[in-house]
Structure formats: structure tokens, C-alpha cells
Design an enzyme around this catalytic site. Structure first.
Site, PDB file in Angstrom:
ATOM      1  N   CYS A 245      25.389   3.004  -4.541  1.00  0.00           N
ATOM      2  CA  CYS A 245      25.536   4.345  -3.985  1.00  0.00           C
ATOM      3  C   CYS A 245      24.130   4.761  -3.617  1.00  0.00           C
ATOM      4  CB  CYS A 245      26.124   5.328  -4.986  1.00  0.00           C
ATOM      5  SG  CYS A 245      26.097   7.010  -4.316  1.00  0.00           S
TER       6      CYS A 245
ATOM      7  N   CYS B 123      23.426   8.811  -4.581  1.00  0.00           N
ATOM      8  CA  CYS B 123      23.338   9.261  -5.973  1.00  0.00           C
ATOM      9  C   CYS B 123      23.838   8.150  -6.883  1.00  0.00           C
ATOM     10  CB  CYS B 123      24.096  10.559  -6.175  1.00  0.00           C
ATOM     11  SG  CYS B 123      25.674  10.661  -5.306  1.00  0.00           S
ATOM     12  N   SER B 124      24.997   8.308  -7.472  1.00  0.00           N
ATOM     13  CA  SER B 124      25.462   7.269  -8.397  1.00  0.00           C
ATOM     14  C   SER B 124      26.982   7.205  -8.421  1.00  0.00           C
ATOM     15  CB  SER B 124      24.924   7.552  -9.804  1.00  0.00           C
ATOM     16  OG  SER B 124      25.306   8.851 -10.202  1.00  0.00           O
ATOM     17  N   CYS B 125      27.635   7.388  -7.256  1.00  0.00           N
ATOM     18  CA  CYS B 125      29.088   7.310  -7.201  1.00  0.00           C
ATOM     19  C   CYS B 125      29.538   5.947  -7.722  1.00  0.00           C
ATOM     20  CB  CYS B 125      29.572   7.515  -5.771  1.00  0.00           C
ATOM     21  SG  CYS B 125      29.177   9.162  -5.148  1.00  0.00           S
TER      22      CYS B 125
HETATM   23 FE    FE Z   1      26.856   8.890  -5.309  1.00  0.00          FE
END
Ligand code: FE
Length: 205
Positions: A110, A113-115
Site C-alpha cells: 500500500c 498508508c498501510s491498507c
Molecule cells: Fe493504505
């Protein structure tokens, strides 16, 4: 060390974000007041990172390896096929399964961000959220994979999938050779979290 940030486990000391610092301070406060047992907290995080979460994804992968009709459903509509096994909900509403083959290797990131697909993989590992991984997975996926210990032949094309709030990806790794005699449960035990992110291959037992 060279200019680029190294992703090897021993070098993955990412710079802390503001939110991480806030969480650390909160945690210290709770522990200081005796409201939280740090060992229990560590165990909880470890459980969701390595055990409960990724075991769901591993179940789906092993089922796809042993049940061709399920594999077709999983590739055609990941969300529905995972729901059949009871895996769905927040952060897994729109799932796409990407299949590794002899000539295609899939890698999930991602960049924003950190999906991450929580219902099938649990909590994302720290390195997945690091700026180094998020930038380099796209720019130089082959080097990133090498740092994770994955050497791919020249004939293998790497496809990088950028997760978003709208769609989350799960890699369907290749079934390792000489595993014809293993049943779904035994196969499931071979499937690691990292292999479903695409930074590892599934090894034969
Ligand atoms: Fe994300």
C-alpha cells in the site's frame, strides 16, 4: 551501508511516525498505572500478526490448491469466495486474489498508508507499513524480493498491486512440488503470511 534503505529483518528499524510515538506513550502510561500487562499485550499483537489472522488466508489458499472449483470462484470473485469460508467484514469488503504462476509473481503493497486485508491476514507487520517498503516495492520489486530471500528467474514477471481503501489483494502462492499426498489442513500449515503478501514463496515441508 549504501544509499537505499535495506529491508532485511535486521535493518528494518523504520523511523517512528507521530502516531507510533503517541501509541508508545499511551502504552507506557497504561503499563505504568498497572492497567495493562506488557507481556499480555505483546502476546495479543503476536497472535493477531502471526496466528489467527494469516491462518484464515492460509485456509483459503489450501482450499484453492485442493479444490479446482473453489480456486475458480476465488479468482473470479475473491470477496464472495472468502465469505463462503466465513472470512469477511471490515478491511476485507473488496478482495481480489492474484495468482502466482511459473511466469508471474505478485507482490502487494500500500503505497499511501498501510491498507491490508485484515479478515484473511490479521494485523500488518511493521515492515509493511514502513516508508522503505512502500516506496521500494514499486520502484525495485526484484531487489526487495531478494532482500526477503526470494530469487526469481528472469522469465518471471513481477506484478505489484497497490492496495487502497476500495480494494485489497491477497496473493495465491504456487503450491510447492511433491505435496500431492498432503491434505488441505496439512497444506494450510505450509502457507505463511509473507507468501500471501508476496514477499515469500511457499516451501515444501
Ligand atoms: Fe493504505
Amino acid at each position: 551501508m549504501s544509499g537505499k534503505e535495506n529491508l532485511h529483518p535486521s535493518h528494518r528499524e523504520a523511523v517512528k511516525s507521530e502516531i507510533e510515538e503517541r501509541v508508545e506513550k499511551l502504552e507506557a502510561l497504561l503499563v505504568g498505572k498497572g492497567l495493562v500487562d506488557p507481556a499480555a499485550l505483546e502476546e495479543l499483537v503476536h497472535t493477531y500478526e502471526h496466528r489467527i489472522g494469516p491462518r484464515n488466508g492460509a485456509h483459503a489458499v489450501a482450499k484453492a490448491w485442493t479444490d479446482p472449483a473453489y480456486r475458480r470462484r476465488l479468482l473470479a470473485d475473491g470477496t464472495a469466495a472468502l465469505q463462503e469460508l466465513g472470512y469477511g467484514g471490515r478491511q476485507g469488503e473488496h478482495m481480489q486474489i492474484v495468482e502466482n504462476t511459473e511466469t508471474i509473481h505478485n507482490l502487494v503493497v500500500c503505497t499511501l498508508c498501510s491498507c491490508y486485508p485484515w479478515p484473511v491476514l490479521g494485523l500488518p507487520p511493521a515492515w509493511y507499513k514502513s516508508s522503505a517498503y512502500r516506496a521500494r516495492a514499486v520502484r525495485e520489486p526484484r531487489s526487495v524480493l531478494e532482500e526477503f530471500g526470494v530469487q526469481l528467474g528472469e522469465e518471471v514477471n513481477i506484478r505489484v498491486w497497490d492496495s487502497t481503501a476500495e480494494i485489497r489483494y491477497l496473493v495465491l502462492p504456487q503450491r510447492p512440488p511433491d505435496t500431492e499426498l498432503l491434505d488441505e489442513q496439512q497444506l494450510s500449515a505450509l502457507v505463511t503470511r509473507d507468501s500471501m503478501i508476496g514477499v515469500a514463496l511457499v516451501e515444501a515441508p
